[in-house]
Design an enzyme around this catalytic site. Structure first.
Site, PDB file in Angstrom:
ATOM      1  N   ASN A   1       1.950  57.156  78.292  1.00 60.67           N
ATOM      2  CA  ASN A   1       2.083  55.860  78.941  1.00 60.67           C
ATOM      3  C   ASN A   1       1.313  54.795  78.169  1.00 60.67           C
ATOM      4  O   ASN A   1       0.271  55.053  77.563  1.00 60.67           O
ATOM      5  CB  ASN A   1       1.666  55.913  80.414  1.00 60.67           C
ATOM      6  CG  ASN A   1       0.264  56.412  80.663  1.00 60.67           C
ATOM      7  OD1 ASN A   1      -0.178  57.386  80.057  1.00 60.67           O
ATOM      8  ND2 ASN A   1      -0.429  55.768  81.587  1.00 60.67           N
TER       9      ASN A   1
ATOM     10  N   GLU B   1       0.055  50.958  78.968  1.00 60.22           N
ATOM     11  CA  GLU B   1      -0.089  49.933  79.989  1.00 60.22           C
ATOM     12  C   GLU B   1      -0.162  48.534  79.400  1.00 60.22           C
ATOM     13  O   GLU B   1      -0.524  48.345  78.244  1.00 60.22           O
ATOM     14  CB  GLU B   1      -1.361  50.171  80.815  1.00 60.22           C
ATOM     15  CG  GLU B   1      -1.272  51.357  81.715  1.00 60.22           C
ATOM     16  CD  GLU B   1      -2.487  51.512  82.603  1.00 60.22           C
ATOM     17  OE1 GLU B   1      -2.423  52.388  83.484  1.00 60.22           O
ATOM     18  OE2 GLU B   1      -3.500  50.794  82.435  1.00 60.22           O
TER      19      GLU B   1
ATOM     20  N   CYS C   1       6.117  54.076  81.009  1.00 58.72           N
ATOM     21  CA  CYS C   1       5.650  55.421  81.341  1.00 58.72           C
ATOM     22  C   CYS C   1       5.894  56.398  80.201  1.00 58.72           C
ATOM     23  O   CYS C   1       6.767  56.194  79.355  1.00 58.72           O
ATOM     24  CB  CYS C   1       6.367  55.929  82.583  1.00 58.72           C
ATOM     25  SG  CYS C   1       6.098  54.934  84.051  1.00 58.72           S
TER      26      CYS C   1
ATOM     27  N   GLU D   1       7.298  59.330  80.130  1.00 59.95           N
ATOM     28  CA  GLU D   1       8.627  59.932  80.076  1.00 59.95           C
ATOM     29  C   GLU D   1       9.624  59.008  79.386  1.00 59.95           C
ATOM     30  O   GLU D   1      10.435  59.457  78.568  1.00 59.95           O
ATOM     31  CB  GLU D   1       9.136  60.244  81.497  1.00 59.95           C
ATOM     32  CG  GLU D   1       8.242  61.187  82.264  1.00 59.95           C
ATOM     33  CD  GLU D   1       7.181  60.498  83.119  1.00 59.95           C
ATOM     34  OE1 GLU D   1       6.844  61.036  84.179  1.00 59.95           O
ATOM     35  OE2 GLU D   1       6.679  59.412  82.715  1.00 59.95           O
TER      36      GLU D   1
ATOM     37  N   CYS E   1       8.082  58.802  87.990  1.00 57.48           N
ATOM     38  CA  CYS E   1       8.341  57.712  88.928  1.00 57.48           C
ATOM     39  C   CYS E   1       9.858  57.504  89.047  1.00 57.48           C
ATOM     40  O   CYS E   1      10.648  58.111  88.315  1.00 57.48           O
ATOM     41  CB  CYS E   1       7.645  56.433  88.466  1.00 57.48           C
ATOM     42  SG  CYS E   1       8.424  55.647  87.026  1.00 57.48           S
TER      43      CYS E   1
ATOM     44  N   CYS F   1      11.596  56.374  85.808  1.00 57.32           N
ATOM     45  CA  CYS F   1      11.679  57.476  84.838  1.00 57.32           C
ATOM     46  C   CYS F   1      12.716  58.501  85.253  1.00 57.32           C
ATOM     47  O   CYS F   1      13.437  59.045  84.411  1.00 57.32           O
ATOM     48  CB  CYS F   1      10.313  58.133  84.656  1.00 57.32           C
ATOM     49  SG  CYS F   1       9.162  57.103  83.728  1.00 57.32           S
TER      50      CYS F   1
END
Length: 146
Positions: A47, A49, A58, A60, A93, A96
């Site tokens: 990830n 940010e 993210c 993934e 999430c 993702c």
């Protein structure tokens, strides 16, 4: 309760290792992900940010987009591992899950920590009614069908 069995130790190790590269200065929630391509290649992501959070990407999605940028194509992936330092299994999430569905289909999703595999579920179990290209058609296609 015994940990679920998943027999791709290299894929789990790759997700654990890439987690160390996560850029998470705001949430401090580092995540690593690794995809297995059907030819055996591994693609990793962590990830990244951003202060606005909404522009955060993210792990993934980083792994999927990296795989596509390296010439791999949708439907060529056999599993994904997601690693986070949590007590409970950390699933992808919603965003993702959608990306994974479109590029990977109903592959095994392995949720692990730095020390153990916590859960293995099919992506279809995590996203039981996915939206995908089957729902899209152009006006030209509709006219041709109708």
């Amino acid at each position: 309760m015994a940990a679920p069995h998943f027999d791709d130790d290299a894929l789990v190790a790759a997700a654990r290792a890439v987690r160390a590269h996560a850029w998470a200065p705001f949430s401090h929630f580092a995540v690593g992900a690794a995809l297995r391509h059907r030819d055996g290649r591994l693609v990793t992501g962590c990830n990244v940010e951003n202060a606005t959070y909404g522009l955060t990407v993210c792990a993934e999605r980083v792994a999927v987009f990296k795989a596509i940028s390296e010439g791999m194509r949708p439907g060529e992936f056999t599993a994904v591992v997601v690693v986070a330092d949590t007590e409970e299994p950390t699933p992808p999430c919603g965003a993702c899950r959608q990306i994974l569905w479109e590029f990977c289909g109903d592959i095994p999703v392995v949720m692990a920590t730095p020390t153990e595999v916590k859960a293995v579920l099919g992506l279809g179990d995590l996203l039981p009614r996915p939206f995908d290209g089957r729902f899209l058609s152009t006006d030209k296609e509709r006219r041709a069908e109708g």
